[in-house]
Design an enzyme around this catalytic site. Structure first.
Site, PDB file in Angstrom:
ATOM      1  CB  SER A 102      45.913  47.827  37.499  1.00 45.53           C
ATOM      2  OG  SER A 102      47.126  46.997  37.621  1.00 45.53           O
ATOM      3  CG  ASP A 118      43.858  47.925  44.399  1.00 47.40           C
ATOM      4  OD1 ASP A 118      43.953  48.947  44.424  1.00 47.40           O
ATOM      5  OD2 ASP A 118      44.489  47.281  43.520  1.00 47.40           O
ATOM      6  CG  HIS A 173      46.445  50.294  41.800  1.00 46.80           C
ATOM      7  ND1 HIS A 173      46.243  49.201  42.016  1.00 46.80           N
ATOM      8  CD2 HIS A 173      47.165  50.190  40.732  1.00 46.80           C
ATOM      9  CE1 HIS A 173      46.589  48.318  40.982  1.00 46.80           C
ATOM     10  NE2 HIS A 173      47.187  49.187  40.353  1.00 46.80           N
TER      11      HIS A 173
END
Length: 319
Positions: free
Chosen positions: A170, A94, A64
């Site tokens: 992230s 992911d 993402h």
């Protein structure tokens, strides 16, 4: 937490605080130089974190973070800024892999996340909210969690930690006290405190290997759509199952492996090769790369009210 004056602590407690601080600092010294700031190029901008795992510029981040971009800008702690290309991505876990256009001075090692234990120190390094190369520390709160990826699929074997994570973390590493990367930071629960998640290093290692070898992560495909439904108690008892749910096939694609194997819309899938299927997530999990081109026994409850076994030969899922 208020300021702690070591002078008023018992000597043993002060030594423990020093030992903890040294452990965190040593782990950061070992992995921190490998952590990069990742900026998405083209289309809708965005940023996150990543970390190098080889000197030739191979970097792990979150899917993402890169989204649909083909190129990113990479900035390292030693001041190097370069572009990189997205080698491959896997929305189901992911995880994405980037190749920097230049060699990198530092890289980190992926550890064995199966050796983790709850309560052990966990250290997150990343770029939360634009504050670059921020370090937070906590503990491993739980192991073997499952969380839902942005595409709706469940990511298995996820690590839960209370190390503070925010947008921008992230793709950064979750690091053990030994200075090994044990996870890839991926998600927080909005509104909650002390609950964050990282994809395990073992999962990341598998995904990277698949991407480098095949350009994508291979998974088995049988050509069905399905949903999770209640399993009648009498059927569960007759099939020797403990659960109270199963998978109902809503559609079977004509000519697909499921169709050729005799599965029909309305069938309940109870088990695959004796492993119970209690929901769609179980079905997805069991259809991994190991089942490609390997005949599997599907235990079903059909529309005629009979339990039977169908033999299905999964193929590789189309890209």
């Amino acid at each position: 937490m208020g300021f702690i004056d070591k002078q008023i602590l018992p000597e043993d407690d002060a030594d423990l605080i020093d030992a903890y601080s040294r452990t965190v600092a040593d782990a950061v010294d070992r992995v921190g130089p490998a952590v990069s700031h990742i900026e998405r190029l083209g289309g809708r901008g965005g940023h996150g974190s990543g970390f190098a795992i080889s000197p030739d510029g191979l970097i792990i981040t979150n899917n993402h973070v890169v989204e649909a971009a083909q190129a990113v800008r990479i900035r390292t702690p030693d001041g190097i800024t370069c572009e990189g290309r997205v080698v491959g991505r896997d929305a189901d876990t992911d995880i994405a892999v980037i190749r920097a256009e230049t060699s990198l001075a530092a890289w980190a090692e992926l550890g064995d996340s199966k050796r983790l234990k709850r309560g052990r120190v966990a250290i997150a390094i990343g770029n939360p909210l634009g504050f670059e190369w921020t370090v937070t520390a906590g503990v491993i709160s739980a192991l073997g969690r499952s969380v839902r990826a942005a595409n709706g699929r469940m990511i298995d074997d996820v690590i839960q930690t209370d190390a503070a994570l925010n947008p921008g973390n992230s793709g950064g590493p979750l690091v053990s006290s030994a200075g090994e990367v044990v996870g890839v930071n991926t998600a927080v629960i909005q509104g909650a405190q002390g609950i964050a998640f990282a994809v395990s290093a073992n999962t990341a290692n598998f995904v990277v290997s698949e991407i480098l070898r095949f350009g994508r992560v291979r998974r088995a495909f049988i050509g069905v759509s399905a949903d999770t439904v209640a399993l009648p108690r009498r059927v569960a008892l007759h099939a020797g199952l403990q659960g109270d749910s199963s998978v109902r096939l809503r559609r079977v694609d004509p000519g697909s492996p499921a169709d050729l194997g005799g599965l029909r819309a309305g069938d309940l899938i109870l088990a695959i090769d004796t492993r119970p299927v209690a929901g769609v997530d179980d079905l997805v999990r069991l259809l991994d790369a190991d089942r490609i081109a390997r005949e599997s026994a599907f235990l079903i409850f059909n529309l005629q009210g009979a339990i039977e076994t169908k033999r299905v030969l999964p193929i590789a899922r189309p890209a």
